[in-house]
Design an enzyme around this catalytic site. Structure first.
Site, PDB file in Angstrom:
ATOM      1  N   TYR A  27       0.834  -1.212   0.000  1.00  0.00           N
ATOM      2  CA  TYR A  27       0.000   0.000   0.000  1.00  0.00           C
ATOM      3  C   TYR A  27       0.868   1.261   0.000  1.00  0.00           C
ATOM      4  O   TYR A  27       0.540   2.253  -0.648  1.00  0.00           O
ATOM      5  CB  TYR A  27      -0.933  -0.018   1.213  1.00  0.00           C
ATOM      6  CG  TYR A  27      -1.779   1.223   1.371  1.00  0.00           C
ATOM      7  CD1 TYR A  27      -2.872   1.453   0.549  1.00  0.00           C
ATOM      8  CD2 TYR A  27      -1.482   2.165   2.351  1.00  0.00           C
ATOM      9  CE1 TYR A  27      -3.652   2.595   0.690  1.00  0.00           C
ATOM     10  CE2 TYR A  27      -2.256   3.300   2.511  1.00  0.00           C
ATOM     11  CZ  TYR A  27      -3.332   3.511   1.674  1.00  0.00           C
ATOM     12  OH  TYR A  27      -4.102   4.638   1.823  1.00  0.00           O
ATOM     13  N   ASN A 126      -0.839  10.125   2.616  1.00  0.00           N
ATOM     14  CA  ASN A 126      -1.923   9.196   2.936  1.00  0.00           C
ATOM     15  C   ASN A 126      -3.139   9.951   3.480  1.00  0.00           C
ATOM     16  O   ASN A 126      -3.467   9.887   4.661  1.00  0.00           O
ATOM     17  CB  ASN A 126      -1.425   8.153   3.939  1.00  0.00           C
ATOM     18  CG  ASN A 126      -2.382   6.998   4.089  1.00  0.00           C
ATOM     19  OD1 ASN A 126      -3.540   7.067   3.695  1.00  0.00           O
ATOM     20  ND2 ASN A 126      -1.899   5.928   4.685  1.00  0.00           N
ATOM     21  N   TYR A 133      -7.755   9.841  11.098  1.00  0.00           N
ATOM     22  CA  TYR A 133      -7.163  10.164  12.390  1.00  0.00           C
ATOM     23  C   TYR A 133      -7.684  11.492  12.926  1.00  0.00           C
ATOM     24  O   TYR A 133      -7.985  11.624  14.116  1.00  0.00           O
ATOM     25  CB  TYR A 133      -5.636  10.194  12.299  1.00  0.00           C
ATOM     26  CG  TYR A 133      -5.020   8.871  11.922  1.00  0.00           C
ATOM     27  CD1 TYR A 133      -5.534   7.667  12.413  1.00  0.00           C
ATOM     28  CD2 TYR A 133      -3.919   8.811  11.083  1.00  0.00           C
ATOM     29  CE1 TYR A 133      -4.967   6.453  12.068  1.00  0.00           C
ATOM     30  CE2 TYR A 133      -3.342   7.591  10.739  1.00  0.00           C
ATOM     31  CZ  TYR A 133      -3.875   6.421  11.235  1.00  0.00           C
ATOM     32  OH  TYR A 133      -3.305   5.214  10.894  1.00  0.00           O
TER      33      TYR A 133
END
Length: 161
Positions: A27, A126, A133
């Protein structure tokens, strides 16, 4: 996803842990950087002197992700902190609450161990993870710059003393 469970990893989970480490590296476009093996995980995570902890996240008894963490220390707070090295949920199970449940489980571990902080790093590109988050209340620490010595540079520097 009401059938999510989280449990401490055991030594027989090394193949599963390595699988998720490799998925995460793919990823992050860094599969070539994974040097971990099942044997090295057994030695580093499950040895008697290990300071590393691992959790397995399962859906209906099938592993769908992991979290790897350890404790650090804050001199300013004079308290331990929990540092999340990696959290990974397989692509097909994202967006269904597994990652949030895993983070909440880690937050509870931090509170149960009188930690003053629960910290982790995230790659700047990301955006899905950063958005996630921030949605749970985490704050990016953009004023800090991470540094790393590794490989030959670490070895060379250590030999200078």
């Amino acid at each position: 996803m009401s059938n999510i469970s989280i449990r401490p990893a055991v030594i027989n989970d090394c193949q599963t842990i390595l699988h998720f480490i490799t998925e995460l590296a793919i990823y992050e476009n860094a599969e070539h950087e994974v040097l971990a093996t099942e044997q090295s995980l057994k030695q580093s995570v499950f040895s008697e002197k290990s300071h590393v902890n691992a959790l397995i996240c399962e859906h209906q008894g099938v592993a769908i992700g992991i979290a790897i963490y350890f404790y650090n220390y804050s001199t300013w707070l004079a308290k331990p902190g929990l540092y999340l090295e990696d959290l990974y949920i397989s692509q097909e199970f994202r967006g269904q609450g597994a990652g949030k449940k895993l983070l909440q489980h880690l937050a509870k571990i931090a509170m149960d161990n009188n930690c003053g902080r629960f910290e982790w790093s995230c790659l700047d590109w990301n955006k899905p993870s950063r958005d996630f988050y921030e949605a749970v209340g985490a704050v990016a620490q953009s004023e800090w710059v991470g540094y790393r010595l590794s490989g030959q540079a670490l070895s060379d520097f250590a030999k200078q003393s």
